[in-house]
Design a protein around this motif. Structure first.
Motif, PDB file in Angstrom:
ATOM      1  N   ALA A 175       0.792  -1.227   0.000  1.00 41.47           N
ATOM      2  CA  ALA A 175       0.000   0.000   0.000  1.00 41.47           C
ATOM      3  C   ALA A 175       0.826   1.280   0.000  1.00 41.47           C
ATOM      4  O   ALA A 175       0.271   2.349   0.242  1.00 41.47           O
ATOM      5  N   HIS A 181       5.849   6.497   1.188  1.00 39.71           N
ATOM      6  CA  HIS A 181       6.628   6.927   2.347  1.00 39.71           C
ATOM      7  C   HIS A 181       8.108   7.138   2.049  1.00 39.71           C
ATOM      8  O   HIS A 181       8.679   8.165   2.440  1.00 39.71           O
ATOM      9  N   TRP A 225      -6.028   5.060   8.110  1.00 35.01           N
ATOM     10  CA  TRP A 225      -5.050   4.110   7.565  1.00 35.01           C
ATOM     11  C   TRP A 225      -5.661   2.728   7.327  1.00 35.01           C
ATOM     12  O   TRP A 225      -5.146   1.968   6.516  1.00 35.01           O
ATOM     13  N   ASN A 229      -4.734   0.894   3.927  1.00 28.73           N
ATOM     14  CA  ASN A 229      -4.106  -0.425   3.833  1.00 28.73           C
ATOM     15  C   ASN A 229      -5.060  -1.522   3.384  1.00 28.73           C
ATOM     16  O   ASN A 229      -4.826  -2.206   2.389  1.00 28.73           O
ATOM     17  N   SER A 232      -6.340  -1.410  -0.186  1.00 30.77           N
ATOM     18  CA  SER A 232      -5.396  -1.611  -1.282  1.00 30.77           C
ATOM     19  C   SER A 232      -5.480  -2.996  -1.908  1.00 30.77           C
ATOM     20  O   SER A 232      -4.847  -3.240  -2.939  1.00 30.77           O
ATOM     21  N   THR A 248      -2.384  -4.021  10.398  1.00 30.78           N
ATOM     22  CA  THR A 248      -2.262  -2.577  10.579  1.00 30.78           C
ATOM     23  C   THR A 248      -2.433  -2.208  12.050  1.00 30.78           C
ATOM     24  O   THR A 248      -1.650  -1.426  12.613  1.00 30.78           O
ATOM     25  N   THR A 287       2.723  -0.650   6.166  1.00 31.22           N
ATOM     26  CA  THR A 287       2.059  -0.348   4.894  1.00 31.22           C
ATOM     27  C   THR A 287       2.554  -1.213   3.740  1.00 31.22           C
ATOM     28  O   THR A 287       1.741  -1.764   2.998  1.00 31.22           O
TER      29      THR A 287
END
Length: 446
Positions: A175, A181, A225, A229, A232, A248, A287
């Motif tokens: 993800a 990131h 989030w 996540n 995705s 997560t 992620t």
């Protein structure tokens, strides 16, 4: 004997359930950008609060328009040389059928593109935390437009686009560990090396002005989030999205605890800023990895990220780069860790049958992860630094020193985050209260 009849595989059909789920996930990811704005806004001094909020919010406007015009086509269109995509029918999004399905899935193209749009929006917003207190808002807005075009859209194609070189190599990024990131963290480092330090860096106190805002932002990020996540996996009904949801939560909890333990040992206190930062570090690290590891693996990924990211945020003082809100220490380092740890903790029971070193798979996947990680890091770092250099030499990236010291909110937005001049909305300023209000205002602005 009659010849066997081979039945063609049934084409996917639109799923109302998956479509609704993905629209909800898209809204959750959108919420992460305002959450990020609060997270960053609470971490800066009073005089920079509004500017920090606006640096995230402006991305919602700029990237949305670029995505419609050409961004979606560049990221997910027909591959060209494993580096970029393009589909002229997607320019402006006017030639996409309302019920046209994303290939291989049960959701419309429009649902997929709006989900991916939210990723494209938050990625440049992440960069802004490293540049707090000192960047012209106009220069930042132009930087977002240029950076999304020449960095984010191509990298998204590398990692997730059919034909992209990282996708074809087998780099696992569930993800956004690399595309989001590492990409944002490396860009942040590239820009701050060009524009330099804040006035008073390592000399003046630059503590967060509102830890409640920081915690609110962290909570919104954690909440959003799950859409980032779990969504995705695009609604596939094979349990991998549910695994990602669980991982997560697990990794984030482990990272928060690990950060706090490290902080207590190193500095003697459990801080709210540490709890919020640790949670975000865990979210970042899981992620890319959450679809490939077990919940026990997620604990390991989160705990490792919690400790190493906590250690990494102090590197700016050792090496002298002014990463205002620890984007490099949390997002770059967390993204690198989460991506590389797949090579050790991939169980072969999640999104694919790939096994990491600890599950008997050797180091093959680790080397693939290294290729993806360091290619994205180098590309984003170098190109972002070049963009910042060009903007700095043409229009100037930084506000004047006087504006920075006095407060970037007033200089760039003609507003302040808090008004202490009266007792409440519409209260008149009397001769008796005016001196007190002026003194309070001066104290806050300082």
């Amino acid at each position: 004997m009659a010849p066997a009849i081979t039945l063609a595989a049934e084409a996917p059909k639109l799923s109302a359930a998956n479509t609704g789920f993905m629209l909800i996930c898209s809204a959750l990811v959108m919420l992460m950008t305002p959450g990020l704005a609060f997270f960053y806004g609470g971490m800066v001094r009073v005089k920079s609060t509004l500017n920090m909020l606006m640096m995230s919010f402006i991305s919602l406007g700029i990237v949305t328009i670029l995505w419609v015009l050409y961004g979606f086509s560049m990221a997910f269109g027909t591959d060209s040389g494993s580096l970029i995509g393009w589909n002229s029918d997607w320019v402006g999004l006017g030639n996409i059928g309302l019920t046209e399905l994303w290939p291989g899935y049960t959701i419309p193209v429009f649902v997929f593109l709006v989900f991916q749009l939210m990723f494209a929006i938050i990625t440049p917003a992440l960069i802004s935390g490293a540049l707090a207190d000192r960047v012209k808002f106009s220069a930042w807005a132009l930087f977002i437009a240029l950076w999304a075009t020449v960095v984010y859209f191509p990298v998204a194609h590398w990692v997730w686009g059919t034909g992209g070189w990282a996708f074809e190599l087998g780099v696992i990024d569930f993800a956004g560990g690399t595309a989001v990131h590492i990409n944002a963290g490396a860009a942040a480092l590239g820009v701050i090396l060009v524009i330099g330090k804040r006035v008073g860096f390592k000399k003046d106190p630059m503590r967060p002005h509102s830890l409640p805002l920081v915690m609110l932002g962290a909570g919104l990020l954690w909440f959003g989030w799950f859409g980032f996540n779990a969504g995705s996996w695009l609604g596939n009904d094979d349990g991998v999205g549910a695994l990602m949801f669980v991982n997560t939560q697990v990794a984030t909890a482990a990272a928060m605890l690990a950060w706090l333990i490290y902080e207590k040992i190193r500095h003697g206190a459990f801080t709210t800023l540490g709890a919020a930062s640790g949670a975000v570090a865990g979210l970042v690290a899981i992620t890319p990895a959450g679809g490939a590891v077990t919940p026990l693996g997620a604990i390991a990924v989160g705990a490792i990220a919690g400790v190493l990211c906590a250690m990494a945020v102090g590197l700016k003082y050792k090496f002298g780069y002014d990463d205002s809100l620890d984007v490099v220490g949390v997002h770059l380092v967390g993204g690198v860790l989460g991506s590389l740890l797949i090579g050790f903790f991939a169980s072969g029971k999640g999104q694919s049958d790939v096994e990491g070193l600890f599950y008997g798979g050797g180091l093959t996947q680790f080397w693939k992860q290294c290729a993806g990680v360091f290619a994205v890091l180098a590309y984003s770092l170098i190109v972002s630094a070049i963009l910042a250099f060009i903007l700095d030499k043409t229009m100037g990236m930084r506000v004047t020193e006087d504006d920075e010291v006095a407060g970037i909110d007033q200089a760039e937005h003609a507003e302040t985050a808090y008004d202490f001049s009266g007792a409440g909305g519409g209260a008149a300023k009397t001769a008796a209260t005016a001196p007190v209000a002026a003194a309070a205002s001066k104290k806050v602005d300082a």
